[in-house]
Design a protein around this motif. Structure first.
Motif, PDB file in Angstrom:
ATOM      1  N   GLN A  98     -31.343 -11.530  -0.978  1.00 16.18           N
ATOM      2  CA  GLN A  98     -29.951 -12.205  -1.351  1.00 16.18           C
ATOM      3  C   GLN A  98     -29.154 -12.341  -0.163  1.00 16.18           C
ATOM      4  O   GLN A  98     -28.266 -13.431   0.193  1.00 16.18           O
ATOM      5  N   GLU A  99     -28.886 -11.431   0.606  1.00 13.79           N
ATOM      6  CA  GLU A  99     -28.132 -11.450   1.893  1.00 13.79           C
ATOM      7  C   GLU A  99     -28.570 -12.341   2.933  1.00 13.79           C
ATOM      8  O   GLU A  99     -27.857 -13.186   3.604  1.00 13.79           O
ATOM      9  N   TRP A 102     -27.433 -15.738   1.697  1.00 14.23           N
ATOM     10  CA  TRP A 102     -26.039 -15.970   1.886  1.00 14.23           C
ATOM     11  C   TRP A 102     -25.574 -16.308   3.265  1.00 14.23           C
ATOM     12  O   TRP A 102     -24.927 -17.194   3.653  1.00 14.23           O
ATOM     13  N   SER A 106     -24.362 -19.606   4.666  1.00 15.20           N
ATOM     14  CA  SER A 106     -23.107 -19.767   5.143  1.00 15.20           C
ATOM     15  C   SER A 106     -22.870 -20.179   6.667  1.00 15.20           C
ATOM     16  O   SER A 106     -21.731 -21.221   6.892  1.00 15.20           O
ATOM     17  N   GLY A 152     -28.016 -15.702  -3.731  1.00 13.38           N
ATOM     18  CA  GLY A 152     -27.309 -15.689  -2.353  1.00 13.38           C
ATOM     19  C   GLY A 152     -26.845 -16.965  -1.757  1.00 13.38           C
ATOM     20  O   GLY A 152     -25.714 -17.016  -1.432  1.00 13.38           O
ATOM     21  N   ALA A 155     -23.795 -17.814  -3.818  1.00 14.00           N
ATOM     22  CA  ALA A 155     -22.500 -17.100  -3.309  1.00 14.00           C
ATOM     23  C   ALA A 155     -21.977 -17.625  -2.161  1.00 14.00           C
ATOM     24  O   ALA A 155     -20.818 -17.714  -2.025  1.00 14.00           O
ATOM     25  N   ALA A 156     -22.667 -18.518  -1.255  1.00 11.26           N
ATOM     26  CA  ALA A 156     -22.208 -19.142   0.029  1.00 11.26           C
ATOM     27  C   ALA A 156     -21.754 -20.565  -0.392  1.00 11.26           C
ATOM     28  O   ALA A 156     -21.453 -21.175   0.628  1.00 11.26           O
ATOM     29  N   ARG A 320     -18.875  -9.839   6.066  1.00 12.87           N
ATOM     30  CA  ARG A 320     -20.493  -9.532   5.691  1.00 12.87           C
ATOM     31  C   ARG A 320     -21.116 -10.001   6.558  1.00 12.87           C
ATOM     32  O   ARG A 320     -22.372  -9.430   6.934  1.00 12.87           O
ATOM     33  N   ARG A 321     -20.796 -11.086   7.752  1.00 13.34           N
ATOM     34  CA  ARG A 321     -21.930 -11.774   8.463  1.00 13.34           C
ATOM     35  C   ARG A 321     -22.398 -10.513   9.447  1.00 13.34           C
ATOM     36  O   ARG A 321     -23.581 -10.493   9.601  1.00 13.34           O
TER      37      ARG A 321
END
Length: 335
Positions: A98-99, A102, A106, A152, A155-156, A320-321
């Motif tokens: 999921q990350e 994102w 992103s 994910g 979310a972005a 988060r990045r």
């Protein structure tokens, strides 16, 4: 409607003319269109400025060997290592997937593009084109990853595209170069390859990309221009109401439909909403093939255009990045 490819890192006069054609709904970018992060952001802006209507700007930024933009971007791992981690720690694997989604989405959003065609939800069963682009061979495991990845991307602020429907992973042939025949009946496909697509549709994926694979026990044509797969299965049985993209009609497996016009007609008449014409050499013939066809559903594509904050500086300010970059730099992803 068409999504077209262009030749280089800037727009030519001919390509600007292509963007005026009412059938052109967007552009897909490749490594040939990338010199730097700043350059590709400028190219995205130029594409939007040159067109008389909104354009859907796309790329394949999956990670691993299918990452078109590299310098200045996070080097993203392929999906297969997440599947390997799942065997040891399912929760961590799904969280990291999921990350990954994102972060990928992103970065693409931050340079002004709308869509990365992701995730691959084919089963990892030895296909030459898919390989480590797939999460895992088990349909239920891939379904869990599909749900996580769609979340994910959302979310972005990016729509998700499930590919390659109804499943490209269980045949060996690479449809870029060869025809691919999957002899299994629909009942088997429903128990196996279609499971992740059903999970992704339930999770709210907005688009699907079709495979150039033929399933002769189900329908005589490749799935990308099969009315049965598009209308009866995808729209009917599975209830999908989003956008159906063809895969690139320049691939060898698409040639079964005939010349460029025949390929486009076959895909659109079967129920595809958008046809990908990735090779610039095929664009002039493709535009001629669209003459006389009615307008497509541009409203559906507008719904795929990016949502949420834009800009690289804003992304750099997001804590988060670097945290996700660190988490994805472990030995399980860099081996």
């Amino acid at each position: 409607m068409l999504i077209i490819g262009i030749a280089g890192t800037t727009l030519s006069a001919e390509e600007r003319d292509w963007l005026q054609h009412p059938a052109v709904a967007g552009v897909i970018l490749f490594k040939r269109n990338f010199a730097s992060r700043g350059q590709v952001a400028e190219l995205a802006a130029a594409l939007r400025e040159a067109a008389p209507r909104p354009q859907l700007l796309c790329v394949d930024q999956e990670g691993g060997r299918v990452q078109r933009f590299v310098e200045g971007f996070t080097k993203l791992p392929a999906l297969a290592p997440f599947g390997a981690l799942h065997g040891r720690d399912p929760g961590a694997a799904l969280r990291l997937a999921q990350e990954h989604a994102w972060l990928m989405a992103s970065e693409i959003r931050a340079i002004g593009l709308d869509l990365s065609f992701a995730p691959v939800v084919d089963l990892g069963r030895g296909n030459l084109a898919i390989g480590d682009r797939a999460f895992h061979p088990d349909p239920q495991v891939v379904a869990a990853f599909t749900r996580a990845y769609v979340q994910g991307m959302h979310a972005a602020g990016m729509a998700a595209t499930l590919k390659h429907f109804p499943g490209h992973g269980s045949v060996r042939e690479d449809t870029h170069f060869d025809a691919a025949i999957d002899p299994r009946p629909l009942e088997v496909l429903e128990r196996e390859d279609l499971v992740p697509f059903a999970a992704g549709i339930e999770a709210g994926a907005e688009a699907v990309m079709l495979a150039h694979v033929t399933y002769p026990a189900v329908a005589p044509e490749p799935a990308g221009y099969s009315p049965f797969w598009l209308k009866d299965v995808l729209r009917g049985r599975m209830g999908f109401r989003g956008v159906a993209f063809s895969d690139d009609i320049g691939m060898a497996a698409a040639e079964s439909a005939g010349g460029v016009k025949a390929r486009i007609d076959a895909h659109l008449d079967a129920g595809c909403d958008v046809v990908l014409v990735c090779a610039p050499a095929l664009v002039p013939d493709s535009l001629r093939a669209m003459e006389g066809r009615g307008p497509g559903n541009m409203a559906a594509l507008v719904g795929l255009m990016g949502r949420g904050a834009l800009g690289w500086q804003g992304l750099l300010a997001d804590a988060r990045r670097p945290a996700i970059q660190q988490a994805l730099s472990g030995p399980e992803f860099t081996a």
